[in-house]
Design a protein around this motif. Structure first.
Motif, PDB file in Angstrom:
ATOM      1  N   GLY A   1       0.817  -1.211   0.000  1.00 55.93           N
ATOM      2  CA  GLY A   1       0.000   0.000   0.000  1.00 55.93           C
ATOM      3  C   GLY A   1       0.847   1.255   0.000  1.00 55.93           C
ATOM      4  O   GLY A   1       2.010   1.247  -0.427  1.00 55.93           O
ATOM      5  N   ILE A   2       0.272   2.352   0.485  1.00 56.46           N
ATOM      6  CA  ILE A   2       0.935   3.651   0.556  1.00 56.46           C
ATOM      7  C   ILE A   2       1.286   3.939   2.014  1.00 56.46           C
ATOM      8  O   ILE A   2       0.459   3.746   2.907  1.00 56.46           O
ATOM      9  CB  ILE A   2       0.028   4.781   0.024  1.00 56.46           C
ATOM     10  CG1 ILE A   2      -0.451   4.465  -1.411  1.00 56.46           C
ATOM     11  CG2 ILE A   2       0.758   6.121   0.075  1.00 56.46           C
ATOM     12  CD1 ILE A   2       0.650   4.391  -2.438  1.00 56.46           C
ATOM     13  N   VAL A   3       2.519   4.400   2.250  1.00 56.41           N
ATOM     14  CA  VAL A   3       2.926   4.740   3.615  1.00 56.41           C
ATOM     15  C   VAL A   3       2.118   5.972   4.059  1.00 56.41           C
ATOM     16  O   VAL A   3       2.281   7.060   3.529  1.00 56.41           O
ATOM     17  CB  VAL A   3       4.434   5.035   3.699  1.00 56.41           C
ATOM     18  CG1 VAL A   3       4.803   5.425   5.139  1.00 56.41           C
ATOM     19  CG2 VAL A   3       5.242   3.824   3.257  1.00 56.41           C
TER      20      VAL A   3
ATOM     21  N   TYR B   1       9.396   6.693   2.856  1.00 52.67           N
ATOM     22  CA  TYR B   1       8.930   7.975   3.374  1.00 52.67           C
ATOM     23  C   TYR B   1       7.417   8.022   3.234  1.00 52.67           C
ATOM     24  O   TYR B   1       6.798   7.223   2.496  1.00 52.67           O
ATOM     25  CB  TYR B   1       9.574   9.143   2.629  1.00 52.67           C
ATOM     26  CG  TYR B   1       9.480   9.051   1.115  1.00 52.67           C
ATOM     27  CD1 TYR B   1       8.357   9.526   0.447  1.00 52.67           C
ATOM     28  CD2 TYR B   1      10.508   8.470   0.366  1.00 52.67           C
ATOM     29  CE1 TYR B   1       8.260   9.427  -0.937  1.00 52.67           C
ATOM     30  CE2 TYR B   1      10.417   8.363  -1.010  1.00 52.67           C
ATOM     31  CZ  TYR B   1       9.287   8.848  -1.655  1.00 52.67           C
ATOM     32  OH  TYR B   1       9.187   8.733  -3.012  1.00 52.67           O
ATOM     33  N   VAL B   2       6.803   8.957   3.938  1.00 52.51           N
ATOM     34  CA  VAL B   2       5.349   9.108   3.898  1.00 52.51           C
ATOM     35  C   VAL B   2       4.913   9.458   2.476  1.00 52.51           C
ATOM     36  O   VAL B   2       5.466  10.338   1.837  1.00 52.51           O
ATOM     37  CB  VAL B   2       4.889  10.195   4.886  1.00 52.51           C
ATOM     38  CG1 VAL B   2       3.385  10.465   4.725  1.00 52.51           C
ATOM     39  CG2 VAL B   2       5.198   9.781   6.318  1.00 52.51           C
ATOM     40  N   GLY B   3       3.924   8.701   1.982  1.00 53.88           N
ATOM     41  CA  GLY B   3       3.418   8.910   0.627  1.00 53.88           C
ATOM     42  C   GLY B   3       3.973   7.939  -0.390  1.00 53.88           C
ATOM     43  O   GLY B   3       3.489   7.875  -1.521  1.00 53.88           O
TER      44      GLY B   3
ATOM     45  N   ALA C   1       5.298   1.017  14.099  1.00 52.99           N
ATOM     46  CA  ALA C   1       5.535   2.449  13.893  1.00 52.99           C
ATOM     47  C   ALA C   1       5.181   2.916  12.487  1.00 52.99           C
ATOM     48  O   ALA C   1       5.117   4.117  12.231  1.00 52.99           O
ATOM     49  CB  ALA C   1       6.997   2.788  14.191  1.00 52.99           C
ATOM     50  N   ILE C   2       4.955   1.981  11.568  1.00 54.24           N
ATOM     51  CA  ILE C   2       4.586   2.367  10.207  1.00 54.24           C
ATOM     52  C   ILE C   2       3.130   2.004   9.960  1.00 54.24           C
ATOM     53  O   ILE C   2       2.658   0.937  10.355  1.00 54.24           O
ATOM     54  CB  ILE C   2       5.501   1.682   9.159  1.00 54.24           C
ATOM     55  CG1 ILE C   2       5.228   2.242   7.763  1.00 54.24           C
ATOM     56  CG2 ILE C   2       5.376   0.171   9.189  1.00 54.24           C
ATOM     57  CD1 ILE C   2       6.234   1.797   6.715  1.00 54.24           C
TER      58      ILE C   2
ATOM     59  N   LYS D   1      -5.174   4.097   0.543  1.00 54.68           N
ATOM     60  CA  LYS D   1      -5.487   5.394  -0.067  1.00 54.68           C
ATOM     61  C   LYS D   1      -4.253   6.035  -0.675  1.00 54.68           C
ATOM     62  O   LYS D   1      -3.156   5.928  -0.136  1.00 54.68           O
ATOM     63  CB  LYS D   1      -6.084   6.328   0.985  1.00 54.68           C
ATOM     64  CG  LYS D   1      -7.376   5.813   1.612  1.00 54.68           C
ATOM     65  CD  LYS D   1      -7.845   6.758   2.706  1.00 54.68           C
ATOM     66  CE  LYS D   1      -9.099   6.220   3.388  1.00 54.68           C
ATOM     67  NZ  LYS D   1      -9.524   7.098   4.518  1.00 54.68           N
ATOM     68  N   GLU D   2      -4.447   6.755  -1.774  1.00 56.10           N
ATOM     69  CA  GLU D   2      -3.368   7.527  -2.371  1.00 56.10           C
ATOM     70  C   GLU D   2      -2.994   8.690  -1.448  1.00 56.10           C
ATOM     71  O   GLU D   2      -3.823   9.197  -0.692  1.00 56.10           O
ATOM     72  CB  GLU D   2      -3.776   8.064  -3.742  1.00 56.10           C
ATOM     73  CG  GLU D   2      -3.915   6.998  -4.818  1.00 56.10           C
ATOM     74  CD  GLU D   2      -2.581   6.342  -5.161  1.00 56.10           C
ATOM     75  OE1 GLU D   2      -1.548   7.044  -5.109  1.00 56.10           O
ATOM     76  OE2 GLU D   2      -2.568   5.138  -5.466  1.00 56.10           O
TER      77      GLU D   2
END
Length: 450
Positions: free
Chosen positions: A358-360, A397-399, A429-430, A435-436
């Motif tokens: 998925g997405i972070v 990284y986030v996203g 922690a992640i 979702k995009e």
């Protein structure tokens, strides 16, 4: 005890009742703290009164001024007027910004007398990171500081014994009296040390978020406004940037790992969010000091010295001036040999893998910092010894889109195996979402000036 016409008990009662203390009263009280005319119990009572009743801008500025004047105030040659600048951060996970920023400012012809601190909790402070470099010394006399500023343009050192002694006493009492979180006391503690450097201009990085001292934007904004007002009140041109601190800055957490990442930034590369913070903090500072036509012009100047190698050369010169052998400094800054040719690397690396595609969505910086502390990257109490080589290295990284079984984190540690509990906590922690996401975007929330 009464000296000079005041009684400590009267001043405490005045503040307890919500009245404003004047400059003479504040000056008398701070002088009494330093000379032990004020009893420890009276200091604790005054701090609690301030915590409960607050202080006006005028009171906070007066308190800061008298704390600054409680000890040594650094003096510089008159021809440096308008060139003496510095930066202060309220702290964050992966915050290695000072390491590339100080030499970048020096490469822009500024003088940067950066007096910094050690970490207590989570990862190390700026001084601890620098001490991961073999030979780097953070202890300098006032004479040596001026010599380094003359020849290099920047230094990063620890606080001398004679600088703002009132703050040392007051902070120790705040720590045991439940008064740390007072905005006027935080402001005066931060600004008095910077004012004692006799600065022309100052930039403040006030962080907010889950891994910041101020958790909400509202709290951070109130602190930033207080800091800017009290600093400007002492004649220092000051600007504050509100910045986001939910996820770690860059990819590295831990002292030697953060030095290596700072070197990447000094080569004109490294993580985008680190580069953004270095350039924007530096750019706004150059503008505040009158050495850029706009903040954007200042940002451009910082980016230029990071890309053309001038900032790296200043970093190398600073290391040598502060005790690092020339060959060690050369290797650390070399693209061919690099930081790990001279710094110790932890003997064990453990990969933490994703368990979902998925997405972070988020990375919990606070939990990562806590695990880093337990592995030895920080100190829970002042006497603890830091292990410079341990820490965490993010691989996402986030996203970012990530797949099941991808490595998202590497743990650098000195003992094997990594405990199951630490692995479980790191894995939690992640957060990965279907979702995009556009990622965290800019870390800068707002710019505050007066």
């Amino acid at each position: 005890m009464s000296t000079g016409g005041f009684l400590a008990a009267d001043l405490i009662a005045k503040k307890r009742d919500g009245q404003e203390l004047n400059d003479a009263e504040i000056g008398w009280f701070i002088d009494g703290v330093v000379k032990s005319h004020v009893e420890p119990s009276q200091l604790g009572s005054m701090l609690m009164a301030i915590y409960l009743k607050g202080m006006s801008t005028e009171e906070t500025t007066s308190l800061t001024k008298h704390m600054m004047n409680s000890g040594d105030v650094l003096q510089w040659p008159s021809e440096w007027k308008g060139l003496i600048v510095d930066k202060h951060s309220t702290g964050g996970v992966g915050d290695k910004i000072s390491l590339p920023l100080a030499p970048a400012l020096a490469a822009c012809s500024m003088k940067v007398p950066m007096i910094s601190g050690r970490g207590l909790g989570f990862t190390g402070g700026t001084l601890d990171k620098l001490e991961a470099i073999p030979g780097f010394t953070v202890n300098c006399s006032k004479e040596r500081m001026q010599d380094i500023l003359e020849k290099v343009g920047c230094f990063i050192v620890g606080q001398t014994a004679g600088l703002v002694p009132a703050d040392k006493t007051m902070y120790a009492t705040r720590d045991i009296s439940g008064t740390v979180e007072s905005i006027p006391l935080i402001s005066s503690s931060i600004i008095c040390k910077k004012a004692a450097e006799s600065l022309s201009a100052l930039v403040l990085d006030v962080k907010c978020g889950k891994a910041a001292f101020m958790k909400t934007e509202k709290e951070a904004r109130l602190l930033a406004e207080s800091l800017v007002k009290s600093s400007n009140g002492l004649g220092i041109k000051t600007v504050a940037l509100l910045t986001q601190m939910d996820s770690p800055i860059g990819y590295a957490i831990g002292n030697a790992l953060e030095v290596a990442e700072a070197v990447e930034c000094l080569h004109g590369g490294g993580p985008a969010d680190l580069a953004e913070l270095v350039s924007k903090l530096g750019g706004h500072l150059l503008y505040a000091a009158g050495h850029a036509t706009t903040a954007e012009d200042g940002i451009s100047k910082i980016n230029e010295v990071l890309k053309n190698g001038r900032a790296m050369n200043k970093f190398k010169e600073m290391m040598v001036a502060q005790g690092v052998e020339e060959d060690v400094a050369r290797k650390l800054c070399s693209k061919d040999e690099g930081p790990w040719s001279v710094m110790r690397k932890a003997p064990y690396q453990t990969e933490i893998k994703c368990n979902k595609t998925g997405i972070v969505e988020s990375i919990n910086a606070l939990e990562l910092a806590k695990v880093s502390l337990e592995l030895g990257a920080g100190r829970a109490k002042a006497s603890d010894k830091i292990n410079f080589s341990v820490g965490l290295q993010l691989k996402c990284y986030v996203g970012k889109k990530i797949n099941d079984n991808d490595v998202w984190l590497i743990v650098h540690h000195d003992s094997t195996p990594l405990s199951a509990l630490h692995q479980e906590r790191l894995q939690s922690a992640i957060q990965i979402s279907d979702k995009e996401s556009n990622g965290i975007g800019s870390r800068v929330i707002d710019v505050i000036t007066y």
